[in-house]
Design a protein around this motif. Structure first.
Motif, mmCIF file in Angstrom:
data_model
loop_
_atom_site.group_PDB
_atom_site.id
_atom_site.type_symbol
_atom_site.label_atom_id
_atom_site.label_comp_id
_atom_site.label_asym_id
_atom_site.label_seq_id
_atom_site.Cartn_x
_atom_site.Cartn_y
_atom_site.Cartn_z
ATOM 1 N N ASP A 33 97.464 87.848 70.160
ATOM 2 C CA ASP A 33 98.536 88.837 70.337
ATOM 3 C C ASP A 33 99.156 88.753 71.719
ATOM 4 O OD1 ASP A 33 98.378 89.836 67.776
ATOM 5 O OD2 ASP A 33 97.179 91.597 68.328
ATOM 6 N N MET A 34 98.379 88.327 72.721
ATOM 7 C CA MET A 34 98.934 88.181 74.065
ATOM 8 C C MET A 34 99.545 86.801 74.286
ATOM 9 S SD MET A 34 97.326 88.764 77.872
ATOM 10 C CE MET A 34 97.553 90.538 77.814
ATOM 11 N N VAL A 35 98.781 85.735 74.112
ATOM 12 C CA VAL A 35 99.256 84.388 74.471
ATOM 13 C C VAL A 35 100.133 83.760 73.400
ATOM 14 C CG1 VAL A 35 97.300 83.974 75.995
ATOM 15 C CG2 VAL A 35 97.208 83.152 73.626
ATOM 16 N N GLY A 36 100.122 84.319 72.200
ATOM 17 C CA GLY A 36 100.900 83.757 71.097
ATOM 18 C C GLY A 36 102.304 84.313 70.972
ATOM 19 N N GLN A 37 102.710 85.151 71.917
ATOM 20 C CA GLN A 37 104.059 85.721 71.882
ATOM 21 C C GLN A 37 104.967 84.880 72.774
ATOM 22 O OE1 GLN A 37 104.422 88.008 69.574
ATOM 23 N NE2 GLN A 37 102.201 87.783 69.324
ATOM 24 N N PHE A 38 105.793 84.056 72.158
ATOM 25 C CA PHE A 38 106.667 83.139 72.906
ATOM 26 C C PHE A 38 107.532 83.900 73.911
ATOM 27 C CE2 PHE A 38 110.323 79.989 72.911
ATOM 28 C CZ PHE A 38 109.627 78.957 73.528
ATOM 29 N N ALA A 39 107.918 85.109 73.561
ATOM 30 C CA ALA A 39 108.775 85.916 74.438
ATOM 31 C C ALA A 39 107.977 86.745 75.438
ATOM 32 C CB ALA A 39 109.652 86.844 73.594
ATOM 33 N N GLY A 40 106.640 86.645 75.423
ATOM 34 C CA GLY A 40 105.833 87.555 76.216
ATOM 35 C C GLY A 40 105.021 86.945 77.342
ATOM 36 N N PHE A 41 105.327 85.735 77.770
ATOM 37 C CA PHE A 41 104.521 85.099 78.815
ATOM 38 C C PHE A 41 104.611 85.828 80.159
ATOM 39 C CE2 PHE A 41 103.111 80.610 77.549
ATOM 40 C CZ PHE A 41 102.943 80.974 76.224
ATOM 41 N N ASP A 42 105.662 86.628 80.354
ATOM 42 C CA ASP A 42 105.777 87.387 81.600
ATOM 43 C C ASP A 42 104.707 88.478 81.700
ATOM 44 O OD1 ASP A 42 107.077 88.704 79.499
ATOM 45 O OD2 ASP A 42 108.659 89.512 80.781
ATOM 46 N N MET A 43 104.004 88.758 80.598
ATOM 47 C CA MET A 43 102.903 89.733 80.636
ATOM 48 C C MET A 43 101.729 89.211 81.454
ATOM 49 S SD MET A 43 102.838 91.426 76.768
ATOM 50 C CE MET A 43 101.331 90.584 76.459
ATOM 51 N N PHE A 44 101.510 87.898 81.456
ATOM 52 C CA PHE A 44 100.339 87.352 82.141
ATOM 53 C C PHE A 44 100.671 86.292 83.199
ATOM 54 C CE2 PHE A 44 100.790 85.093 78.103
ATOM 55 C CZ PHE A 44 100.705 83.760 78.469
ATOM 56 N N ILE A 45 101.961 86.074 83.453
ATOM 57 C CA ILE A 45 102.371 85.167 84.526
ATOM 58 C C ILE A 45 103.177 85.992 85.531
ATOM 59 C CG2 ILE A 45 103.655 83.082 85.134
ATOM 60 C CD1 ILE A 45 103.119 82.042 82.287
ATOM 61 N N PRO A 46 102.527 86.462 86.588
ATOM 62 C CA PRO A 46 103.199 87.349 87.543
ATOM 63 C C PRO A 46 104.387 86.716 88.270
ATOM 64 C CG PRO A 46 100.871 87.068 88.133
ATOM 65 C CD PRO A 46 101.131 86.242 86.920
ATOM 66 N N ASP A 47 104.452 85.370 88.325
ATOM 67 C CA ASP A 47 105.583 84.707 88.976
ATOM 68 C C ASP A 47 106.881 84.864 88.181
ATOM 69 O OD1 ASP A 47 103.954 83.860 91.030
ATOM 70 O OD2 ASP A 47 103.665 81.838 90.200
ATOM 71 N N LEU A 48 106.788 85.309 86.920
ATOM 72 C CA LEU A 48 107.985 85.501 86.096
ATOM 73 C C LEU A 48 108.516 86.915 86.280
ATOM 74 C CD1 LEU A 48 106.910 83.829 82.718
ATOM 75 C CD2 LEU A 48 108.422 82.895 84.476
ATOM 76 N N SER A 49 109.815 87.018 86.536
ATOM 77 C CA SER A 49 110.416 88.345 86.622
ATOM 78 C C SER A 49 110.739 88.872 85.223
ATOM 79 C CB SER A 49 111.683 88.322 87.484
ATOM 80 O OG SER A 49 112.685 87.515 86.898
ATOM 81 N N HIS A 50 111.218 87.978 84.340
ATOM 82 C CA HIS A 50 111.511 88.374 82.963
ATOM 83 C C HIS A 50 111.816 87.136 82.124
ATOM 84 C CE1 HIS A 50 115.554 88.067 84.694
ATOM 85 N NE2 HIS A 50 116.041 88.031 83.467
ATOM 86 N N ILE A 51 111.905 87.371 80.817
ATOM 87 C CA ILE A 51 112.225 86.319 79.846
ATOM 88 C C ILE A 51 113.366 86.816 78.973
ATOM 89 C CG2 ILE A 51 111.390 85.087 77.792
ATOM 90 C CD1 ILE A 51 108.597 85.096 79.077
ATOM 91 N N GLU A 52 114.333 85.953 78.721
ATOM 92 C CA GLU A 52 115.414 86.269 77.788
ATOM 93 C C GLU A 52 115.313 85.313 76.609
ATOM 94 O OE1 GLU A 52 119.185 86.089 79.842
ATOM 95 O OE2 GLU A 52 118.623 87.743 81.184
ATOM 96 N N MET A 53 115.491 85.854 75.398
ATOM 97 C CA MET A 53 115.383 85.057 74.176
ATOM 98 C C MET A 53 116.745 84.891 73.505
ATOM 99 S SD MET A 53 112.209 84.149 73.714
ATOM 100 C CE MET A 53 112.372 83.537 72.025
ATOM 101 N N MET A 54 116.927 83.716 72.893
ATOM 102 C CA MET A 54 118.049 83.463 71.988
ATOM 103 C C MET A 54 117.446 83.026 70.671
ATOM 104 S SD MET A 54 121.072 81.484 74.066
ATOM 105 C CE MET A 54 121.886 80.999 72.567
ATOM 106 N N GLY A 55 117.661 83.815 69.633
ATOM 107 C CA GLY A 55 117.120 83.499 68.323
ATOM 108 C C GLY A 55 115.678 83.959 68.199
ATOM 109 N N SER A 56 115.092 83.641 67.052
ATOM 110 C CA SER A 56 113.691 83.986 66.814
ATOM 111 C C SER A 56 113.078 82.913 65.920
ATOM 112 C CB SER A 56 113.566 85.370 66.173
ATOM 113 O OG SER A 56 114.211 85.378 64.918
ATOM 114 N N GLY A 57 111.767 82.818 65.967
ATOM 115 C CA GLY A 57 111.065 81.834 65.161
ATOM 116 C C GLY A 57 111.264 80.428 65.697
ATOM 117 N N VAL A 58 110.825 79.452 64.910
ATOM 118 C CA VAL A 58 110.939 78.055 65.308
ATOM 119 C C VAL A 58 112.407 77.723 65.592
ATOM 120 C CG1 VAL A 58 110.651 75.669 64.497
ATOM 121 C CG2 VAL A 58 108.847 77.359 64.094
#
Length: 152
Positions: A33-58
């Motif tokens: 649930d934590m590491v498998g969220q492609f849009a959620g790596f900013d939860m555990f990588i403090p060097d990231l300010s944020h993530i923006e997504m275009m589209g969903s899925g593969v």
């Protein structure tokens, strides 16, 4: 007039895999649930300010914005919710990476113990060659250590 042919700048990198892994004292599904969220790596990588997504899925694109001003655009290549793994490719970045392919996978060890493995195959640009492998290894290992601290 010359007939243009299909071409692309995207190709898989070559080289030895760089692997980071940690065992976490939680269920595999909680870890995924934590590491498998492609849009959620900013939860555990403090060097990231944020993530923006275009589209969903593969095929979806994520842009990771770093606090130091760098950014990385990646495409999700595959994702399997049941098997708890996904792969992605970097298609643009300002970090000195020429090509990068990565995979993350989670496996249960026991009911409340699981392992996450992050595999990266990357090629640096000519300018970024010095210390590149150590940088990539340190980045992935630090991120997974954060995951362990957050979930254990």
């Amino acid at each position: 007039m010359k007939l243009l042919q299909p071409d692309t700048l995207i190709r898989n990198p070559s080289g030895l895999p760089i692997v980071a892994s940690v065992v976490v004292n939680c269920s595999a599904s909680r870890l995924w649930d934590m590491v498998g969220q492609f849009a959620g790596f900013d939860m555990f990588i403090p060097d990231l300010s944020h993530i923006e997504m275009m589209g969903s899925g593969v095929g979806a694109l994520r842009t990771k914005f770093f606090r130091d001003g760098n950014c990385v655009v990646e495409q999700l290549n595959s994702r399997d919710e049941q098997a708890m793994h996904m792969t992605w490719t970097t298609i643009y970045n300002t970090l000195g990476v020429a090509r990068l392919w990565a995979a993350i996978q989670v496996e249960a060890i026991e009911a409340e113990r699981a392992e996450v493995m992050w595999t990266i195959i990357a090629e640096p640009t000519e300018e970024a060659n010095e210390g590149f492998e150590q940088f990539v290894q340190g980045f992935a290992s630090s991120a997974l250590d954060n995951v362990r601290r957050m979930l254990s």
